[in-house]
Design a protein around this motif. Structure first.
Motif, mmCIF file in Angstrom:
data_model
loop_
_atom_site.group_PDB
_atom_site.id
_atom_site.type_symbol
_atom_site.label_atom_id
_atom_site.label_comp_id
_atom_site.label_asym_id
_atom_site.label_seq_id
_atom_site.Cartn_x
_atom_site.Cartn_y
_atom_site.Cartn_z
ATOM 1 N N GLY A 250 0.783 -1.217 0.000
ATOM 2 C CA GLY A 250 0.000 0.000 0.000
ATOM 3 C C GLY A 250 0.820 1.274 0.000
ATOM 4 N N GLU A 251 2.139 1.136 0.056
ATOM 5 C CA GLU A 251 3.033 2.306 0.053
ATOM 6 C C GLU A 251 3.944 2.242 -1.179
ATOM 7 O OE1 GLU A 251 2.507 4.480 2.312
ATOM 8 O OE2 GLU A 251 1.917 3.525 4.189
ATOM 9 N N GLU A 252 4.514 3.380 -1.548
ATOM 10 C CA GLU A 252 5.456 3.411 -2.650
ATOM 11 C C GLU A 252 6.783 2.773 -2.215
ATOM 12 O OE1 GLU A 252 5.221 4.417 -5.835
ATOM 13 O OE2 GLU A 252 3.068 4.686 -5.510
ATOM 14 N N PRO A 253 7.351 1.898 -3.060
ATOM 15 C CA PRO A 253 8.642 1.298 -2.684
ATOM 16 C C PRO A 253 9.749 2.343 -2.658
ATOM 17 C CG PRO A 253 8.064 0.730 -4.951
ATOM 18 C CD PRO A 253 6.859 1.403 -4.363
ATOM 19 N N VAL A 254 10.751 2.079 -1.832
ATOM 20 C CA VAL A 254 11.884 2.988 -1.684
ATOM 21 C C VAL A 254 13.166 2.192 -1.954
ATOM 22 C CG1 VAL A 254 13.200 4.437 -0.082
ATOM 23 C CG2 VAL A 254 10.700 4.424 0.005
ATOM 24 N N THR A 255 14.016 2.695 -2.840
ATOM 25 C CA THR A 255 15.299 2.063 -3.126
ATOM 26 C C THR A 255 16.419 3.009 -2.706
ATOM 27 O OG1 THR A 255 14.428 0.776 -4.983
ATOM 28 C CG2 THR A 255 16.812 1.099 -4.897
ATOM 29 N N CYS A 256 17.340 2.484 -1.892
ATOM 30 C CA CYS A 256 18.420 3.293 -1.349
ATOM 31 C C CYS A 256 19.764 2.679 -1.720
ATOM 32 C CB CYS A 256 18.308 3.391 0.174
ATOM 33 S SG CYS A 256 16.670 3.928 0.742
ATOM 34 N N ASP A 257 20.752 3.530 -1.990
ATOM 35 C CA ASP A 257 22.096 3.047 -2.284
ATOM 36 C C ASP A 257 22.758 2.544 -1.005
ATOM 37 O OD1 ASP A 257 21.833 3.747 -4.932
ATOM 38 O OD2 ASP A 257 22.693 5.750 -4.649
ATOM 39 N N GLY A 258 23.401 1.401 -1.106
ATOM 40 C CA GLY A 258 24.121 0.863 0.047
ATOM 41 C C GLY A 258 23.185 0.417 1.148
ATOM 42 N N PRO A 259 23.733 0.154 2.326
ATOM 43 C CA PRO A 259 22.925 -0.389 3.430
ATOM 44 C C PRO A 259 22.084 0.652 4.158
ATOM 45 C CG PRO A 259 25.193 -0.148 4.122
ATOM 46 C CD PRO A 259 25.176 0.197 2.666
ATOM 47 N N GLY A 260 22.357 1.949 3.961
ATOM 48 C CA GLY A 260 21.630 2.989 4.685
ATOM 49 C C GLY A 260 22.375 3.426 5.937
ATOM 50 N N THR A 261 21.976 4.557 6.474
ATOM 51 C CA THR A 261 22.633 5.130 7.658
ATOM 52 C C THR A 261 21.873 4.752 8.927
ATOM 53 O OG1 THR A 261 23.412 7.014 6.359
ATOM 54 C CG2 THR A 261 23.406 7.251 8.760
ATOM 55 N N PHE A 281 5.205 6.395 6.831
ATOM 56 C CA PHE A 281 3.982 5.605 6.674
ATOM 57 C C PHE A 281 2.827 6.554 6.376
ATOM 58 C CE2 PHE A 281 6.579 2.906 9.467
ATOM 59 C CZ PHE A 281 6.500 1.680 8.793
ATOM 60 N N THR A 282 1.950 6.128 5.456
ATOM 61 C CA THR A 282 0.773 6.947 5.135
ATOM 62 C C THR A 282 -0.526 6.299 5.615
ATOM 63 O OG1 THR A 282 0.502 5.900 2.953
ATOM 64 C CG2 THR A 282 1.932 7.853 3.082
ATOM 65 N N LYS A 283 -0.416 5.052 6.083
ATOM 66 C CA LYS A 283 -1.610 4.340 6.541
ATOM 67 C C LYS A 283 -1.324 3.640 7.862
ATOM 68 C CE LYS A 283 -3.036 3.396 1.759
ATOM 69 N NZ LYS A 283 -3.324 2.341 0.769
ATOM 70 N N ALA A 284 -2.353 3.563 8.705
ATOM 71 C CA ALA A 284 -2.221 2.891 9.997
ATOM 72 C C ALA A 284 -2.580 1.417 9.857
ATOM 73 C CB ALA A 284 -3.122 3.567 11.027
ATOM 74 N N GLY A 285 -2.166 0.647 10.879
ATOM 75 C CA GLY A 285 -2.488 -0.764 10.893
ATOM 76 C C GLY A 285 -1.242 -1.617 10.994
ATOM 77 N N PRO A 286 -1.401 -2.937 11.064
ATOM 78 C CA PRO A 286 -0.235 -3.833 11.096
ATOM 79 C C PRO A 286 0.452 -3.824 9.722
ATOM 80 C CG PRO A 286 -2.276 -5.088 10.984
ATOM 81 C CD PRO A 286 -2.673 -3.672 11.168
ATOM 82 N N ARG A 287 1.720 -3.522 9.695
ATOM 83 C CA ARG A 287 2.457 -3.427 8.432
ATOM 84 C C ARG A 287 3.678 -4.341 8.483
ATOM 85 N NH1 ARG A 287 0.533 1.167 6.089
ATOM 86 N NH2 ARG A 287 0.768 -0.106 4.204
ATOM 87 N N SER A 288 4.125 -4.712 7.313
ATOM 88 C CA SER A 288 5.330 -5.535 7.185
ATOM 89 C C SER A 288 6.280 -4.839 6.216
ATOM 90 C CB SER A 288 4.976 -6.933 6.673
ATOM 91 O OG SER A 288 6.146 -7.711 6.485
ATOM 92 N N ILE A 289 7.492 -4.586 6.694
ATOM 93 C CA ILE A 289 8.507 -3.965 5.847
ATOM 94 C C ILE A 289 9.369 -5.076 5.255
ATOM 95 C CG2 ILE A 289 10.420 -2.334 5.735
ATOM 96 C CD1 ILE A 289 9.347 -1.049 8.292
#
Length: 332
Positions: A250-261, A281-289
């Protein structure tokens, strides 16, 4: 006198033959016959001919007395070993026979490689479905998916007379296939999804809609080089973490270079967006990343080089809530 000595020697020889040699020969023959009655033909590998069928006589030949003039190996018909009745003499394969056998081995190796790739992808899909919070080695994963397929036992091609060998032994497979099999032996870091500020730090143990979060993965390394063996062939592999893609339904995917900070729990970071991998997050509820670490594998096989992708996935469950402000009139 001499005649008497010769006569005695002859008698002793006959007695020895009757009392020692003959019974031993009969015992060997009896043992050989019993072996024949209980042994079936079987197929065994042979380095030059691919495989041959051993008769019962060949397999039981060790029961017979060895003849110094005719020695046959029960496994392939050459070398040391007792003579088996009817054992064929080893024939050196012709150039055409070698080429034909190599073609058959190449086809068998290709089938093994295809089956291995299918099993590997099936195993990875199983792990992805059953891993909880990125734990790809949990009891549930092991009991449901097992430990993954083992590398195939490929057959090596026989050198063709007049054709010089190029580099390492030949398996009759494309270098890309050999590199793929080798890459499955790499122990890449787990993809452990991290979120900051961590919801566990607040009294509600929740993440909140609209709050700026930092995303990163715990990674002990971003690059590693190793040598892996596929049968007799050595493959050099260099793995590099290219990027990480985060997906939340339900959210837009995010692609980041490297492992992140990683997020540091200091006052200056409160309400601050990540410098390289932020998410809201733009929506409430149980989410899975779901985080997919996009590893690129550079390979080298017999002087040929290339690259392949090897994504590694991890997940983290998060409960998301909305914060609401409430206007309260001051007392009085």
């Amino acid at each position: 006198m001499l005649r008497k000595l010769v006569g005695v020697a002859l008698v002793l020889a006959l007695v020895t033959q009757f009392l020692v040699v003959a019974p031993r020969a009969r015992a060997d023959q009896d043992s050989y016959q019993r072996c024949l009655a209980t042994t079936k033909p079987k197929i065994v590998p042979n380095g030059d001919l691919g495989s041959i069928t051993l008769t019962a006589a060949q397999q039981c030949s060790h029961h017979l007395k060895e003849s110094p003039d005719e020695k046959v190996n029960p496994q392939n018909g050459s070398g040391k070993g007792p003579v088996a009745p009817g054992a064929p003499k080893k024939k050196k394969p012709t150039r055409e026979e070698i080429i034909k056998e190599n073609k058959a081995r190449k086809a068998r190796n290709a089938a093994l490689a295809k089956g291995f790739e299918e099993k590997t992808e099936g195993f990875r899909s199983c792990v992805k479905r059953n891993a909880t919070d990125g734990d790809t080695e949990s009891r549930r994963v092991r009991s449901t998916c097992g430990t993954g397929p083992s590398a195939p036992d490929f057959e090596e091609m026989t050198d063709v007379p007049g054709v010089p060998r190029q580099g390492q032994p030949d398996l009759g497979l494309p270098p890309e296939t050999i590199a793929y099999v080798a890459s499955t032996q790499l122990q890449l870091p787990k993809t452990s999804v991290q979120l900051g500020p961590d919801p566990e730090w607040n009294r509600w143990d929740k993440a909140f809609v609209g709050h700026p979060y930092w995303l990163w993965i715990d990674s002990s390394t971003e690059s590693m080089t190793s040598k892996q063996s596929v049968g007799p062939i050595t493959v050099t592999l260099t793995a590099s973490l290219d990027s990480v893609t985060y997906r939340v339904k339900g959210e837009e995917p995010v692609t980041c270079d490297g492992p992140g900070t990683p997020y540091r729990r200091i006052s200056s970071n409160i309400g601050k967006s990540s410098p390289d991998c932020g998410f809201r997050f733009t929506k409430a509820g149980p989410r899975s990343i779901e985080a997919t670490a996009n590893w690129v594998i550079q390979w080298s096989v017999n002087g040929q080089q290339g690259s392949l992708q090897m994504p590694q996935t991890g997940t983290r469950a998060v409960e998301v809530r909305e914060l609401h402000s409430v206007n309260v009139d001051p007392p009085g």
